[in-house]
Design a protein around this motif. Structure first.
Motif, PDB file in Angstrom:
ATOM      1  N   ALA A   8       0.859  -1.190   0.000  1.00  0.00           N
ATOM      2  CA  ALA A   8       0.000   0.000   0.000  1.00  0.00           C
ATOM      3  C   ALA A   8       0.892   1.236   0.000  1.00  0.00           C
ATOM      4  O   ALA A   8       1.976   1.213   0.582  1.00  0.00           O
ATOM      5  N   PRO A   9       0.452   2.309  -0.647  1.00  0.00           N
ATOM      6  CA  PRO A   9       1.285   3.512  -0.698  1.00  0.00           C
ATOM      7  C   PRO A   9       1.420   4.184   0.662  1.00  0.00           C
ATOM      8  O   PRO A   9       0.529   4.101   1.497  1.00  0.00           O
ATOM      9  N   THR A  10       2.541   4.836   0.869  1.00  0.00           N
ATOM     10  CA  THR A  10       2.793   5.656   2.048  1.00  0.00           C
ATOM     11  C   THR A  10       2.622   7.109   1.627  1.00  0.00           C
ATOM     12  O   THR A  10       3.320   7.582   0.734  1.00  0.00           O
ATOM     13  N   ILE A  11       1.694   7.818   2.246  1.00  0.00           N
ATOM     14  CA  ILE A  11       1.431   9.210   1.882  1.00  0.00           C
ATOM     15  C   ILE A  11       2.424  10.108   2.614  1.00  0.00           C
ATOM     16  O   ILE A  11       2.526  10.077   3.836  1.00  0.00           O
ATOM     17  N   LEU A  12       3.184  10.888   1.840  1.00  0.00           N
ATOM     18  CA  LEU A  12       4.138  11.832   2.423  1.00  0.00           C
ATOM     19  C   LEU A  12       3.523  13.197   2.612  1.00  0.00           C
ATOM     20  O   LEU A  12       3.731  13.848   3.617  1.00  0.00           O
ATOM     21  N   GLN A  13       2.814  13.662   1.612  1.00  0.00           N
ATOM     22  CA  GLN A  13       2.237  15.003   1.641  1.00  0.00           C
ATOM     23  C   GLN A  13       0.864  14.944   0.998  1.00  0.00           C
ATOM     24  O   GLN A  13       0.742  14.569  -0.157  1.00  0.00           O
ATOM     25  N   ASP A  36       9.073   3.887  -5.802  1.00  0.00           N
ATOM     26  CA  ASP A  36       8.463   4.812  -6.748  1.00  0.00           C
ATOM     27  C   ASP A  36       7.903   6.019  -5.999  1.00  0.00           C
ATOM     28  O   ASP A  36       7.315   5.878  -4.918  1.00  0.00           O
ATOM     29  N   ILE A  37       8.071   7.196  -6.591  1.00  0.00           N
ATOM     30  CA  ILE A  37       7.446   8.414  -6.090  1.00  0.00           C
ATOM     31  C   ILE A  37       6.280   8.697  -7.026  1.00  0.00           C
ATOM     32  O   ILE A  37       6.456   8.767  -8.239  1.00  0.00           O
ATOM     33  N   ARG A  38       5.087   8.839  -6.443  1.00  0.00           N
ATOM     34  CA  ARG A  38       3.879   8.984  -7.255  1.00  0.00           C
ATOM     35  C   ARG A  38       3.074  10.197  -6.801  1.00  0.00           C
ATOM     36  O   ARG A  38       3.109  10.551  -5.628  1.00  0.00           O
ATOM     37  N   ILE A  39       2.347  10.778  -7.731  1.00  0.00           N
ATOM     38  CA  ILE A  39       1.353  11.747  -7.311  1.00  0.00           C
ATOM     39  C   ILE A  39       0.126  10.955  -6.905  1.00  0.00           C
ATOM     40  O   ILE A  39       0.011   9.763  -7.194  1.00  0.00           O
ATOM     41  N   ALA A  40      -0.798  11.594  -6.212  1.00  0.00           N
ATOM     42  CA  ALA A  40      -1.902  10.878  -5.576  1.00  0.00           C
ATOM     43  C   ALA A  40      -2.817  10.123  -6.534  1.00  0.00           C
ATOM     44  O   ALA A  40      -3.606   9.303  -6.105  1.00  0.00           O
ATOM     45  N   ASP A  41      -2.721  10.346  -7.841  1.00  0.00           N
ATOM     46  CA  ASP A  41      -3.564   9.592  -8.773  1.00  0.00           C
ATOM     47  C   ASP A  41      -2.854   8.346  -9.301  1.00  0.00           C
ATOM     48  O   ASP A  41      -3.235   7.786 -10.312  1.00  0.00           O
ATOM     49  N   ASP A  42      -1.799   7.910  -8.629  1.00  0.00           N
ATOM     50  CA  ASP A  42      -1.016   6.714  -8.954  1.00  0.00           C
ATOM     51  C   ASP A  42      -0.075   6.877 -10.139  1.00  0.00           C
ATOM     52  O   ASP A  42       0.449   5.891 -10.641  1.00  0.00           O
ATOM     53  N   SER A  43       0.153   8.078 -10.607  1.00  0.00           N
ATOM     54  CA  SER A  43       1.099   8.308 -11.705  1.00  0.00           C
ATOM     55  C   SER A  43       2.518   8.389 -11.155  1.00  0.00           C
ATOM     56  O   SER A  43       2.824   9.257 -10.340  1.00  0.00           O
ATOM     57  N   VAL A  44       3.377   7.476 -11.586  1.00  0.00           N
ATOM     58  CA  VAL A  44       4.767   7.462 -11.140  1.00  0.00           C
ATOM     59  C   VAL A  44       5.546   8.530 -11.900  1.00  0.00           C
ATOM     60  O   VAL A  44       5.485   8.598 -13.121  1.00  0.00           O
ATOM     61  N   PHE A  45       6.272   9.392 -11.161  1.00  0.00           N
ATOM     62  CA  PHE A  45       7.104  10.373 -11.857  1.00  0.00           C
ATOM     63  C   PHE A  45       8.576  10.241 -11.526  1.00  0.00           C
ATOM     64  O   PHE A  45       9.408  10.914 -12.125  1.00  0.00           O
ATOM     65  N   ALA A  46       8.932   9.334 -10.607  1.00  0.00           N
ATOM     66  CA  ALA A  46      10.341   9.080 -10.313  1.00  0.00           C
ATOM     67  C   ALA A  46      10.469   7.731  -9.630  1.00  0.00           C
ATOM     68  O   ALA A  46       9.549   7.280  -8.949  1.00  0.00           O
ATOM     69  N   SER A  47      11.610   7.085  -9.813  1.00  0.00           N
ATOM     70  CA  SER A  47      11.937   5.825  -9.135  1.00  0.00           C
ATOM     71  C   SER A  47      13.333   5.961  -8.559  1.00  0.00           C
ATOM     72  O   SER A  47      14.248   6.408  -9.248  1.00  0.00           O
ATOM     73  N   LEU A  48      13.491   5.575  -7.290  1.00  0.00           N
ATOM     74  CA  LEU A  48      14.780   5.707  -6.618  1.00  0.00           C
ATOM     75  C   LEU A  48      15.321   4.340  -6.220  1.00  0.00           C
ATOM     76  O   LEU A  48      14.682   3.604  -5.469  1.00  0.00           O
ATOM     77  N   CYS A  54      16.323  12.583  -4.588  1.00  0.00           N
ATOM     78  CA  CYS A  54      15.854  13.638  -5.473  1.00  0.00           C
ATOM     79  C   CYS A  54      15.357  14.806  -4.638  1.00  0.00           C
ATOM     80  O   CYS A  54      15.001  14.661  -3.473  1.00  0.00           O
ATOM     81  N   PHE A  55      15.367  15.965  -5.242  1.00  0.00           N
ATOM     82  CA  PHE A  55      14.844  17.193  -4.654  1.00  0.00           C
ATOM     83  C   PHE A  55      13.968  17.821  -5.722  1.00  0.00           C
ATOM     84  O   PHE A  55      14.450  18.146  -6.800  1.00  0.00           O
ATOM     85  N   LEU A  66       4.611   7.271  -1.719  1.00  0.00           N
ATOM     86  CA  LEU A  66       5.705   6.375  -2.077  1.00  0.00           C
ATOM     87  C   LEU A  66       5.203   4.946  -2.065  1.00  0.00           C
ATOM     88  O   LEU A  66       4.318   4.589  -1.282  1.00  0.00           O
ATOM     89  N   LEU A  67       5.803   4.112  -2.909  1.00  0.00           N
ATOM     90  CA  LEU A  67       5.466   2.695  -2.935  1.00  0.00           C
ATOM     91  C   LEU A  67       6.724   1.904  -3.263  1.00  0.00           C
ATOM     92  O   LEU A  67       7.368   2.152  -4.286  1.00  0.00           O
ATOM     93  N   ALA A  68       7.098   0.977  -2.378  1.00  0.00           N
ATOM     94  CA  ALA A  68       8.239   0.098  -2.641  1.00  0.00           C
ATOM     95  C   ALA A  68       7.792  -0.955  -3.653  1.00  0.00           C
ATOM     96  O   ALA A  68       6.653  -1.411  -3.633  1.00  0.00           O
ATOM     97  N   LEU A  69       8.700  -1.341  -4.538  1.00  0.00           N
ATOM     98  CA  LEU A  69       8.334  -2.338  -5.542  1.00  0.00           C
ATOM     99  C   LEU A  69       8.462  -3.758  -5.014  1.00  0.00           C
ATOM    100  O   LEU A  69       7.764  -4.658  -5.460  1.00  0.00           O
TER     101      LEU A  69
END
Length: 85
Positions: A8-13, A36-48, A54-55, A66-69
């Motif tokens: 399940a995603p972890t909400i940061l903000q 994965d870093i995602r916006i709240a609609d599940d769109s991934v915009f970065a993977s670490l 990232c900043f 955030l969601l771990a793969l």
């Protein structure tokens, strides 16, 4: 710091007014686990991968999660609100 699950995603903000800057670093120690870093609609915009960071300047009214793969991953994060004078 937060443990990020893969189930399940972890909400940061949550979505809010104002401009924010987000710092995220994958500080896990297990091989090539990605977060994965995602916006709240599940769109991934970065993977670490482990050790990457990232900043990012965030758009107003956008929630971040955030969601771990694989498994659970340890992540360090901070967000800063831009103040206007």
């Amino acid at each position: 710091r937060v443990s990020v699950l893969h189930t399940a995603p972890t909400i940061l903000q949550a979505a809010s007014t104002g401009t924010y800057y987000l710092y995220v670093k994958n500080i896990g120690t297990t091989g090539s686990r990605v977060v994965d870093i995602r916006i709240a609609d599940d769109s991934v915009f970065a993977s670490l991968a482990v050790g990457e960071f990232c900043f990012i300047p965030m758009k107003e009214n956008v929630g971040i999660e955030l969601l771990a793969l694989v498994g659970t991953e340890l992540v360090e994060y901070a967000y800063f609100k831009k103040f206007s004078s």
